[in-house]
Design a protein around this motif. Structure first.
Motif, PDB file in Angstrom:
ATOM      1  N   LYS A 188       0.698  -1.056   0.205  1.00 17.90           N
ATOM      2  CA  LYS A 188      -0.005   0.064   0.012  1.00 17.90           C
ATOM      3  C   LYS A 188       0.834   1.021  -0.098  1.00 17.90           C
ATOM      4  O   LYS A 188       1.740   1.371   0.864  1.00 17.90           O
ATOM      5  N   ASN A 189       0.695   2.228  -0.910  1.00 15.11           N
ATOM      6  CA  ASN A 189       1.373   3.326  -1.074  1.00 15.11           C
ATOM      7  C   ASN A 189       2.800   3.192  -1.329  1.00 15.11           C
ATOM      8  O   ASN A 189       3.693   3.910  -0.559  1.00 15.11           O
ATOM      9  N   GLY A 190       3.051   2.111  -1.933  1.00 12.00           N
ATOM     10  CA  GLY A 190       4.615   2.013  -2.144  1.00 12.00           C
ATOM     11  C   GLY A 190       5.327   1.381  -1.187  1.00 12.00           C
ATOM     12  O   GLY A 190       6.582   1.233  -1.013  1.00 12.00           O
ATOM     13  N   GLN A 191       4.352   0.773   0.102  1.00 13.97           N
ATOM     14  CA  GLN A 191       5.260   0.294   1.334  1.00 13.97           C
ATOM     15  C   GLN A 191       4.738  -1.183   1.213  1.00 13.97           C
ATOM     16  O   GLN A 191       3.664  -1.625   1.293  1.00 13.97           O
ATOM     17  N   LEU A 192       5.726  -2.022   1.264  1.00 14.56           N
ATOM     18  CA  LEU A 192       5.458  -3.616   1.480  1.00 14.56           C
ATOM     19  C   LEU A 192       5.667  -3.769   2.970  1.00 14.56           C
ATOM     20  O   LEU A 192       6.783  -3.636   3.395  1.00 14.56           O
ATOM     21  N   SER A 193       4.739  -4.448   3.475  1.00 10.04           N
ATOM     22  CA  SER A 193       4.859  -5.045   4.863  1.00 10.04           C
ATOM     23  C   SER A 193       4.215  -6.706   4.871  1.00 10.04           C
ATOM     24  O   SER A 193       3.508  -6.899   4.359  1.00 10.04           O
ATOM     25  N   PHE A 194       4.977  -7.323   5.663  1.00  3.06           N
ATOM     26  CA  PHE A 194       4.483  -8.832   6.034  1.00  3.06           C
ATOM     27  C   PHE A 194       5.361  -9.460   6.771  1.00  3.06           C
ATOM     28  O   PHE A 194       6.052  -8.822   7.556  1.00  3.06           O
ATOM     29  N   GLU A 195       4.642 -10.651   7.272  1.00  5.02           N
ATOM     30  CA  GLU A 195       5.376 -11.494   8.529  1.00  5.02           C
ATOM     31  C   GLU A 195       5.862 -12.836   7.653  1.00  5.02           C
ATOM     32  O   GLU A 195       5.092 -13.450   7.013  1.00  5.02           O
ATOM     33  N   LEU A 196       7.188 -13.407   8.107  1.00  7.41           N
ATOM     34  CA  LEU A 196       7.237 -14.784   7.883  1.00  7.41           C
ATOM     35  C   LEU A 196       7.100 -15.505   8.968  1.00  7.41           C
ATOM     36  O   LEU A 196       7.780 -15.380   9.995  1.00  7.41           O
ATOM     37  N   GLU A 197       6.237 -16.585   8.892  1.00  6.34           N
ATOM     38  CA  GLU A 197       6.014 -17.314   9.784  1.00  6.34           C
ATOM     39  C   GLU A 197       6.793 -18.779   9.663  1.00  6.34           C
ATOM     40  O   GLU A 197       6.405 -19.644   8.927  1.00  6.34           O
TER      41      GLU A 197
END
Length: 234
Positions: A188-197
């Motif tokens: 969103k809005n050029g920002q990538l975020s996530f979690e690696l589980e």
């Protein structure tokens, strides 16, 4: 992913170079480019350095081929610029006009460095009122990314697979230590975020796209933090 070194980051560049400088700290900020040949290499490779001087604090980022790294400590004293990259790479440079000339050392390997400041041409004044520029083409994050992370100064490669559906991100990560699943991902809005589980815990990751590459930071359960970078395979 069974060990916290499965995290991703980007401080490696064995034998890569970073340069910085100008006659005074106020003049150091800018972008420098040059060609460098590492020991044992058959051809020269392009090196690009983005350098900042903020109140006397020198920082920078080097791109060498498909790799990148940050200046962990920079000093400009008595006309000599000294840059530390990671834990055991050091670059020493002298300012020669708009050039940075010196030597990069990594362990027992040494190589000459000659970079020139790149100054973009001044924009011509428009004859008519400026028209707002069209937004840049959307970046396609779908597919596989070759990534590398810095786990306490040690490079750790891994393969990241992303699937984008609107603002939702899913996928997986694989390395020599195992597999992990992408959870709670957003773009969103050029920002990538996530979690690696994975089996040993959750890694929170974030990134932006810089020159077509993913570059960002990670946090492993508050125990280990660092940076990572990735280049798209397809």
């Amino acid at each position: 992913m069974k060990h916290k070194t499965i995290l991703l980051t980007l401080t490696f560049l064995l034998g890569s170079i970073i340069a910085v400088a100008q006659t005074t700290p106020a003049d150091i900020s800018g972008t420098y480019e040059g060609m460098v040949k590492r020991p044992g290499a058959t051809a020269e490779e392009k090196v690009s350095l983005a350098l900042k001087n903020e109140g006397g604090k020198i920082s920078g980022r080097i791109t060498h081929g498909d790799r990148a790294a940050e200046v962990t400590d920079g000093k400009f004293e008595n006309g000599t610029l000294t840059l530390n990259i990671g834990t055991d790479a050091v670059i020493t440079l002298k300012v020669d006009g708009d050039k940075l000339v010196g030597e990069a050392a990594h362990g027992t390997e040494k190589m000459p460095v000659n970079l020139k400041k790149v100054t973009p041409p001044a924009a011509a004044a428009p004859a008519t009122p400026a028209i707002p520029a069209a937004p840049a083409a959307a970046v396609n994050l779908n597919g596989q990314w070759d990534a590398v992370a810095d786990a306490n100064g040690q490079p750790f490669p891994f393969l990241l697979t992303l699937k984008i559906d609107g603002e939702s991100v899913s996928g997986s990560s694989s390395s020599q230590l195992g597999e992990a699943t992408v959870k709670n991902g957003t773009w969103k809005n050029g920002q990538l975020s996530f979690e690696l589980e994975g089996s040993s815990g959750t890694i929170v990751m974030s990134a932006t796209v810089i020159d077509g590459k993913l570059s960002g930071e990670f946090d492993y359960s508050g125990q280990l933090q660092g940076k990572w970078v990735a280049i798209k395979k397809n």
